[in-house]
Design a protein around this motif. Structure first.
Motif, PDB file in Angstrom:
ATOM      1  N   ALA A 216       0.823  -1.206   0.000  1.00 16.58           N
ATOM      2  CA  ALA A 216       0.000   0.000   0.000  1.00 16.58           C
ATOM      3  C   ALA A 216       0.859   1.257   0.000  1.00 16.58           C
ATOM      4  O   ALA A 216       0.584   2.219  -0.726  1.00 16.58           O
ATOM      5  CB  ALA A 216      -0.933  -0.004   1.209  1.00 16.58           C
ATOM      6  N   THR A 217       1.909   1.248   0.802  1.00 21.05           N
ATOM      7  CA  THR A 217       2.778   2.436   0.867  1.00 21.05           C
ATOM      8  C   THR A 217       3.598   2.593  -0.411  1.00 21.05           C
ATOM      9  O   THR A 217       3.907   3.713  -0.825  1.00 21.05           O
ATOM     10  CB  THR A 217       3.731   2.355   2.077  1.00 21.05           C
ATOM     11  N   GLY A 253       7.362   1.462   5.029  1.00 24.83           N
ATOM     12  CA  GLY A 253       7.189   2.486   4.021  1.00 24.83           C
ATOM     13  C   GLY A 253       6.206   3.586   4.331  1.00 24.83           C
ATOM     14  O   GLY A 253       5.994   4.485   3.499  1.00 24.83           O
ATOM     15  N   VAL A 254       5.583   3.567   5.517  1.00 22.56           N
ATOM     16  CA  VAL A 254       4.616   4.606   5.847  1.00 22.56           C
ATOM     17  C   VAL A 254       5.315   5.960   5.929  1.00 22.56           C
ATOM     18  O   VAL A 254       6.367   6.098   6.567  1.00 22.56           O
ATOM     19  CB  VAL A 254       3.899   4.293   7.175  1.00 22.56           C
ATOM     20  N   GLU A 336      -3.493  -4.284   9.145  1.00 24.99           N
ATOM     21  CA  GLU A 336      -4.548  -4.365   8.137  1.00 24.99           C
ATOM     22  C   GLU A 336      -5.342  -3.062   8.051  1.00 24.99           C
ATOM     23  O   GLU A 336      -5.653  -2.581   6.960  1.00 24.99           O
ATOM     24  CB  GLU A 336      -5.481  -5.526   8.471  1.00 24.99           C
ATOM     25  N   GLU A 337      -5.664  -2.495   9.207  1.00 21.17           N
ATOM     26  CA  GLU A 337      -6.461  -1.274   9.229  1.00 21.17           C
ATOM     27  C   GLU A 337      -5.697  -0.106   8.614  1.00 21.17           C
ATOM     28  O   GLU A 337      -6.258   0.688   7.849  1.00 21.17           O
ATOM     29  CB  GLU A 337      -6.881  -0.934  10.656  1.00 21.17           C
ATOM     30  N   LEU A 338      -4.395  -0.005   8.935  1.00 19.80           N
ATOM     31  CA  LEU A 338      -3.599   1.072   8.367  1.00 19.80           C
ATOM     32  C   LEU A 338      -3.411   0.873   6.865  1.00 19.80           C
ATOM     33  O   LEU A 338      -3.484   1.832   6.086  1.00 19.80           O
ATOM     34  CB  LEU A 338      -2.248   1.154   9.073  1.00 19.80           C
ATOM     35  N   ALA A 339      -3.201  -0.361   6.455  1.00 23.34           N
ATOM     36  CA  ALA A 339      -3.060  -0.652   5.024  1.00 23.34           C
ATOM     37  C   ALA A 339      -4.322  -0.256   4.271  1.00 23.34           C
ATOM     38  O   ALA A 339      -4.259   0.391   3.210  1.00 23.34           O
ATOM     39  CB  ALA A 339      -2.758  -2.129   4.809  1.00 23.34           C
ATOM     40  N   GLU A 340      -5.465  -0.603   4.820  1.00 25.00           N
ATOM     41  CA  GLU A 340      -6.733  -0.264   4.177  1.00 25.00           C
ATOM     42  C   GLU A 340      -6.931   1.249   4.097  1.00 25.00           C
ATOM     43  O   GLU A 340      -7.396   1.778   3.073  1.00 25.00           O
ATOM     44  CB  GLU A 340      -7.898  -0.895   4.938  1.00 25.00           C
ATOM     45  N   ALA A 341      -6.558   1.937   5.178  1.00 24.56           N
ATOM     46  CA  ALA A 341      -6.710   3.395   5.194  1.00 24.56           C
ATOM     47  C   ALA A 341      -5.860   4.045   4.110  1.00 24.56           C
ATOM     48  O   ALA A 341      -6.294   4.992   3.431  1.00 24.56           O
ATOM     49  CB  ALA A 341      -6.317   3.940   6.560  1.00 24.56           C
ATOM     50  N   GLU A 343      -4.693   2.507   1.356  1.00 22.03           N
ATOM     51  CA  GLU A 343      -5.213   2.061   0.060  1.00 22.03           C
ATOM     52  C   GLU A 343      -6.375   2.948  -0.401  1.00 22.03           C
ATOM     53  O   GLU A 343      -6.492   3.288  -1.584  1.00 22.03           O
ATOM     54  CB  GLU A 343      -5.682   0.609   0.160  1.00 22.03           C
ATOM     55  N   LYS A 344      -7.240   3.319   0.542  1.00 20.17           N
ATOM     56  CA  LYS A 344      -8.443   4.078   0.215  1.00 20.17           C
ATOM     57  C   LYS A 344      -8.240   5.593   0.262  1.00 20.17           C
ATOM     58  O   LYS A 344      -9.095   6.351  -0.191  1.00 20.17           O
ATOM     59  CB  LYS A 344      -9.573   3.706   1.169  1.00 20.17           C
ATOM     60  N   ALA A 345      -7.116   6.033   0.827  1.00 23.96           N
ATOM     61  CA  ALA A 345      -6.914   7.464   1.085  1.00 23.96           C
ATOM     62  C   ALA A 345      -6.828   8.287  -0.202  1.00 23.96           C
ATOM     63  O   ALA A 345      -6.215   7.895  -1.183  1.00 23.96           O
ATOM     64  CB  ALA A 345      -5.657   7.662   1.910  1.00 23.96           C
TER      65      ALA A 345
END
Length: 349
Positions: A216-217, A253-254, A336-341, A343-345
């Protein structure tokens, strides 16, 4: 947490007021997989090995006992992690029970009605209750490099130390994977079946979640993430260099908002204090907010400056626990929650 005084706050006191990274009411004032048992039930402890027990902790101190500990007392977050591995405890200390009687977020899946709570708030630790449990070992985390045991009061630490040996797991200036592995090893030493389907599946889920966050990052490297915590008078922006979760997320990578070293200095490197008037100092696309009970939650923040933040207006705010429960079962959803955020951001900064 150490005593917080209006005139002087130690680094440990600063951390303690809101836990590890975002401060709550104390500092502000200063200026159910419902598990069947949280205690050491026969089912949970049946797998415990017999014979001598040895464990070397993160202070390089080795505890040696004639047998595997049966009467374990632990900081609530550690107890919750051990519970996920099938290891029960007799007593807990730290944020365990809310005023309405429900379990604190840091209690995880513990059945708090089946453990003795010897302290529920900072500087509360009943030595009498602790002694009555005939403890074999005390287990907690450490938020500094001096070996200070988290939530063990300074005023009674010597008396507490006389009753049982202690194990300290460091959660200071390292990536989440390190203390996760240490608690895994600790649980195994206490008799956990780490080859069980539940444990191996949780570990695989964590690894998959890490890969998802990294992807995601990589796909959205320009999405900026701010780690915050809210109190009545102050908004805290966390730096990423000391917290186990933020250090790991950064390694994946965040792209974190990073306060300057000078801004972080007052808290020993943990966070920058902002007034609500200056809460818009940093641009961010996603905000991850301290979800512990010591912090004001996003839906309760009434400050107009907060509501005007682009990430808030876009609904790109999620929770964060600066004191993760150190089991793979509980840490995988955080990734998972951060990845989803991410991905959708949408890019709003």
């Amino acid at each position: 947490m150490p005593n917080a005084r209006a005139a002087h706050l130690t680094r440990r006191g600063i951390l303690a007021a809101g836990g590890a990274l975002g401060l709550g009411a104390v500092l502000a004032a200063c200026g159910d997989d419902k598990a069947s048992s949280g205690a050491g039930s026969g089912k949970e402890t049946a797998a415990a090995k017999s014979g001598p027990w040895t464990f070397k902790d993160d202070r390089d101190e080795t505890v040696k006992l004639d047998k595997v500990p049966a009467n374990i007392v632990a900081f609530v977050g550690v107890a919750a992690a051990l519970h996920d591995y099938g290891i029960g405890v007799k007593g807990v200390f730290g944020p365990t029970k809310l005023q309405n009687g429900k379990a604190d977020v840091q209690a995880g899946d513990l059945d708090i009605s089946k453990v003795t709570v010897i302290g529920n708030i900072w500087d509360e630790f009943s030595v009498e209750k602790y002694a009555a449990l005939s403890p074999d070992v005390l287990i907690t985390t450490m938020f500094d490099d001096a070996g200070t045991l988290w939530y063990v009061p300074e005023t009674s630490k010597d008396e507490i130390a006389k009753l049982a040996p202690s194990v300290g797991i460091s959660v200071y200036d390292r990536q989440m994977t390190e203390p996760l592995q240490r608690v895994y090893e600790l649980a195994e030493s206490l008799g956990a079946d780490v080859t069980s389907k539940k444990v191996t599946a949780a570990k695989k889920r964590f690894e998959d979640a890490a890969a998802r966050l990294r992807a995601a990052t990589k796909a959205k490297p320009d999405i900026k993430v701010l780690a915050g915590s809210a109190s009545q008078d102050i908004f805290y922006v966390s730096g990423s260099n000391l917290s186990i979760d933020l250090e790991y997320f950064k390694a994946l990578g965040v792209n974190f908002v990073e306060p300057s070293a000078e801004a972080l200095k007052a808290s020993g490197g943990w966070f920058e204090n902002l007034s609500w008037e200056n809460v818009d100092k940093y641009d961010a696309d996603v905000i991850i907010m301290d979800n512990r009970t010591s912090a004001i939650q996003p839906d309760a923040i009434e400050e107009a400056t907060w509501k005007k933040l682009p990430a808030v207006k876009a609904g790109q705010v999620i929770g964060r626990n600066p004191e993760p429960i150190l089991s793979y079962d509980k840490c995988a959803p955080l990734l998972e929650e951060l990845a989803e955020a991410i991905e959708k951001a949408k890019k709003v900064s």
